[in-house]
Design a protein around this motif. Structure first.
Motif, PDB file in Angstrom:
ATOM      1  N   ASP A  39       0.825  -1.205   0.000  1.00 56.28           N
ATOM      2  CA  ASP A  39       0.000   0.000   0.000  1.00 56.28           C
ATOM      3  C   ASP A  39       0.859   1.254   0.000  1.00 56.28           C
ATOM      4  OD1 ASP A  39      -2.253   1.558  -0.025  1.00 56.28           O
ATOM      5  OD2 ASP A  39      -2.702   1.299   2.080  1.00 56.28           O
ATOM      6  N   GLY A  40       1.749   1.337  -0.983  1.00 57.45           N
ATOM      7  CA  GLY A  40       2.547   2.543  -1.201  1.00 57.45           C
ATOM      8  C   GLY A  40       3.274   3.045   0.027  1.00 57.45           C
ATOM      9  N   VAL A  41       3.177   4.327   0.279  1.00 52.09           N
ATOM     10  CA  VAL A  41       3.884   4.977   1.378  1.00 52.09           C
ATOM     11  C   VAL A  41       3.355   4.519   2.735  1.00 52.09           C
ATOM     12  CG1 VAL A  41       4.414   7.210   2.438  1.00 52.09           C
ATOM     13  CG2 VAL A  41       4.418   6.981  -0.049  1.00 52.09           C
ATOM     14  N   ASP A  42       2.052   4.263   2.837  1.00 55.58           N
ATOM     15  CA  ASP A  42       1.450   3.889   4.119  1.00 55.58           C
ATOM     16  C   ASP A  42       1.911   2.527   4.619  1.00 55.58           C
ATOM     17  OD1 ASP A  42       0.070   6.280   4.210  1.00 55.58           O
ATOM     18  OD2 ASP A  42      -1.717   5.436   3.242  1.00 55.58           O
ATOM     19  N   ASP A  43       2.101   1.571   3.718  1.00 55.78           N
ATOM     20  CA  ASP A  43       2.495   0.218   4.108  1.00 55.78           C
ATOM     21  C   ASP A  43       3.225  -0.454   2.944  1.00 55.78           C
ATOM     22  OD1 ASP A  43       2.800  -2.194   5.408  1.00 55.78           O
ATOM     23  OD2 ASP A  43       0.690  -2.753   5.308  1.00 55.78           O
ATOM     24  N   ARG A  66      -1.085  -6.493  -4.833  1.00 57.11           N
ATOM     25  CA  ARG A  66      -2.247  -5.622  -4.690  1.00 57.11           C
ATOM     26  C   ARG A  66      -3.478  -6.347  -5.216  1.00 57.11           C
ATOM     27  NH1 ARG A  66      -0.754   0.354  -6.809  1.00 57.11           N
ATOM     28  NH2 ARG A  66       1.332  -0.175  -7.433  1.00 57.11           N
ATOM     29  N   GLU A  67      -4.624  -5.926  -4.742  1.00 57.09           N
ATOM     30  CA  GLU A  67      -5.895  -6.463  -5.212  1.00 57.09           C
ATOM     31  C   GLU A  67      -6.690  -5.303  -5.780  1.00 57.09           C
ATOM     32  OE1 GLU A  67     -10.103  -6.894  -5.099  1.00 57.09           O
ATOM     33  OE2 GLU A  67      -9.083  -5.754  -3.552  1.00 57.09           O
ATOM     34  N   GLU A  74     -19.874   1.688  -8.596  1.00 54.17           N
ATOM     35  CA  GLU A  74     -19.024   2.295  -7.566  1.00 54.17           C
ATOM     36  C   GLU A  74     -17.658   2.741  -8.062  1.00 54.17           C
ATOM     37  OE1 GLU A  74     -19.965   2.935  -4.375  1.00 54.17           O
ATOM     38  OE2 GLU A  74     -21.972   2.254  -4.907  1.00 54.17           O
ATOM     39  N   GLY A  75     -17.180   2.198  -9.181  1.00 55.47           N
ATOM     40  CA  GLY A  75     -15.891   2.607  -9.724  1.00 55.47           C
ATOM     41  C   GLY A  75     -14.756   1.653  -9.379  1.00 55.47           C
ATOM     42  N   SER A  81     -10.197  -0.397  -1.117  1.00 52.76           N
ATOM     43  CA  SER A  81     -10.629   0.993  -0.945  1.00 52.76           C
ATOM     44  C   SER A  81     -10.996   1.612  -2.285  1.00 52.76           C
ATOM     45  CB  SER A  81      -9.516   1.827  -0.309  1.00 52.76           C
ATOM     46  OG  SER A  81      -9.211   1.341   0.983  1.00 52.76           O
ATOM     47  N   ARG A  82     -12.107   2.333  -2.286  1.00 53.07           N
ATOM     48  CA  ARG A  82     -12.539   3.015  -3.515  1.00 53.07           C
ATOM     49  C   ARG A  82     -11.587   4.157  -3.819  1.00 53.07           C
ATOM     50  NH1 ARG A  82     -16.078   7.220  -4.998  1.00 53.07           N
ATOM     51  NH2 ARG A  82     -17.093   6.803  -6.984  1.00 53.07           N
TER      52      ARG A  82
END
Length: 85
Positions: A39-43, A66-67, A74-75, A81-82
């Motif tokens: 999850d990029g910078v966060d994790d 990643r999923e 909804e996109g 996470s959207r």
């Protein structure tokens, strides 16, 4: 072999698979139960995949999992996470 960042934290999570080669090619399929998503910078959790030939030649690469999915109403969703367009 595939290992994770958890290995550097003292957890042995490496998987080793031996495969036969056919015409110079081989294929290994790995399943990641309870995969830790990148999850990029966060994790920025990464796994390491390596391959070693009987000759001793070896290579390693780091990668993240990643999923994603797209819902018509909804996109786009990344790691559950959207994401805004």
């Amino acid at each position: 072999a595939v290992s994770s960042d958890a290995a550097s934290a003292g957890k042995n999570t490496a998987a080793v698979v031996q495969i036969a080669l056919a015409d110079g090619y081989g294929k290994a399929v790995f399943t990641f139960p309870n995969v830790h998503l990148w999850d990029g910078v966060d994790d920025p959790y990464l796994y390491t995949a390596g391959a070693e030939l009987a000759s001793g030649d070896a290579v390693e690469t780091r990668f993240g999992c990643r999923e994603f999915h797209v819902d018509p109403q909804e996109g786009f969703f990344l790691n559950g996470s959207r994401c805004a367009a």
